[in-house]
Design a protein around this motif. Sequence first.
Motif, short mmCIF file in Angstrom:
data_model
loop_
_atom_site.label_atom_id
_atom_site.label_comp_id
_atom_site.label_asym_id
_atom_site.label_seq_id
_atom_site.Cartn_x
_atom_site.Cartn_y
_atom_site.Cartn_z
N LYS A 186 -55.79 -3.64 -24.45
CA LYS A 186 -55.40 -4.99 -24.89
C LYS A 186 -53.89 -5.23 -24.83
O LYS A 186 -53.35 -5.98 -25.61
N ARG A 187 -53.23 -4.57 -23.88
CA ARG A 187 -51.83 -4.89 -23.60
C ARG A 187 -51.56 -4.70 -22.12
O ARG A 187 -51.91 -3.67 -21.54
N LYS A 188 -50.94 -5.69 -21.51
CA LYS A 188 -50.58 -5.60 -20.11
C LYS A 188 -49.32 -4.76 -19.96
O LYS A 188 -48.32 -5.01 -20.65
N PRO A 189 -49.32 -3.76 -19.09
CA PRO A 189 -48.12 -2.92 -18.92
C PRO A 189 -46.92 -3.75 -18.47
O PRO A 189 -47.04 -4.70 -17.70
N ASP A 190 -45.75 -3.37 -18.99
CA ASP A 190 -44.51 -4.05 -18.62
C ASP A 190 -44.02 -3.62 -17.24
O ASP A 190 -43.43 -4.41 -16.51
N VAL A 191 -44.23 -2.35 -16.91
CA VAL A 191 -43.76 -1.79 -15.64
C VAL A 191 -44.82 -0.81 -15.14
O VAL A 191 -45.44 -0.11 -15.94
N VAL A 192 -45.01 -0.79 -13.84
CA VAL A 192 -45.85 0.25 -13.23
C VAL A 192 -44.93 1.35 -12.73
O VAL A 192 -43.98 1.10 -11.99
N THR A 193 -45.19 2.59 -13.18
CA THR A 193 -44.36 3.74 -12.83
C THR A 193 -45.18 4.74 -12.02
O THR A 193 -45.81 5.64 -12.59
N PRO A 194 -45.23 4.60 -10.69
CA PRO A 194 -46.04 5.50 -9.86
C PRO A 194 -45.58 6.95 -9.99
O PRO A 194 -44.41 7.23 -10.24
#
Length: 585
Positions: A186-194
């Motif tokens: 129930k929270r959208k990630p702020d950053v995607v860290t591959p």
Amino acid sequence: VKYYSSKNIFSMSLQVYFGRWLIEGSPYVVLIDVAFTAWSLDRWKSELWELCDIGVPWFDREANDAVLFGFLTAWLLGEYVAQSEEPPYVVAHFHEWLAGLGLVLCRHRQLPVATIFTTHATLLGRYLCAGNVDFYNNLAEFNVDKEAGDRQIYHRYCLERAAAHCAHVFTTVSQITAIEAEHLLKRKPDVVTPNGLNVKKFSAVHEFQNLHAQSKNRIQEFVRGHFYGHLDFNLDKCLFLFIAGRYEFSNKGADLFLEALARLNYLLRVNHSDVTVIAFFIMPARTNNFNVETLKGQAVRKQLWDTAQTVKERFGKKLYESLLVGQLPDVSKMLDKEDFTIMKRAIFIIFHPEFLSSTSPLLPMDYEEFVRGCHLGVFPSYYEPWGYTPAECTVMGIPSISTNLSGFGCFMEEHIADPTAYGIYILDRRFRGVDESCNQLTSFLFQFCKQSRRQRIIQRNRTERLSDLLDWRYLGRYYISARHMALAKAFPDTYLYEPHDPTSTTGFRYPRPASVPPSPALSRHSSPRHSEAEDNDEDERYDEDLEAEKDRVNIRQPYSMPFKNKLSTANGANGSSDGDASEKN
């Protein structure tokens, strides 16, 4: 533990060790002995219930350790900021639910710490996929509390969800997992860290083709022993395929791989192919010992090799003695009755197995060597938040099959115009049914089997050139961005972060290689071709150096961070927006 120096710096109620990890770069590390404070477990679990209404059952040892580690981490960070001479700007990055409680406590105690939480795979997502549910088409429909409760992981789920919501910055490792986290946590990630790799560890510059050949020869030796007595195929026309990972039969796509191999077998037979495919399943599973027949085959192979070496030495000695006296040797007389007796004894033997341990090596190769010796890695996972196995294949110049439900597959689709040309086959498991996906996988495998040896060499060259995409030197920028964002949220009077979208337009974009014809089908032969003459007489347009130079042009430098230190600017200092300068704060 892998540290080379340690010093006990606290001994009253806690044991903390400080040293360096024995890895490249030798980073500093603080080790906390959670067992030393196990006597505090009940008190801390009661405090957790009072603060967060999260109850941890006594029988869950992993969750108990998570409670101990969380309270000790929060204590350590609190002591550090309290005893610092000047107010520090601390960023604490917590990975996975096991570390998440420390973050929750830091926020509850209002410690001056910028916090980041990264989930590499949601707990509930892994459990749901393992239960063979239609996961991705029902993400918005799951009753997450009920699903977690039914699987007796509700307390773990609560710890993970609390960490995600309490963090200044929430990240995950891929876009596909970001969608999952938004619905389940129930929270959208702020950053995607591959996830990146230390490419230098694997890189072999121009030697990786030679390393492939060397490791392939060692695998061939294992095959000779494993199929002893049934070796009715040409090893020079064998392709080695493998799947590796946790023994999650459906999540990792082992079920799809097996069915595709059956369909591939049919296609190879009806097309009268002379190619033999050998598939390896490298998955740790419960076992007591090695199969006696398997061990027998390896022992026989070794004895045959030793015997052949003995006969070769005897033959060479006789040949040498004959030439010394100036006579041309009579080859028919070079092998005598004793030589034939030695060889007969090697074939008709009685094997006496000795007691074996579970670590007795059948295939004496480490994982990296094994991967280098294979032709194709096959990872048709249904649930794979990132996918280190195809990434490791890539940096070692080995083509691989992944899916558009894996973080790796989605990442490569974003950065490469024609992934297949670079040996990155991406299977559609998101928008196709199981049977359709299996047919597509079979097609990938069949087309790969139809490539000539030269085509496979060209493809390995292209695959290896993608290594920079997966290097931490490039992917580390996403972590730097997350830390800058966390500092700006935790210390808004000091730091400023300007939102941005770090997409592929600011990084890599590999176009279709110039040597590949417009239609992919035209770069494939209609039937398998493997002769050396054909390999040296291919009409495919290809210049390795020219293609590599064009690819290097497409490697752009990471963007500069849009980040400012407000205090430095206000004081007239030279403000900097680059990562290195701002990291010093």
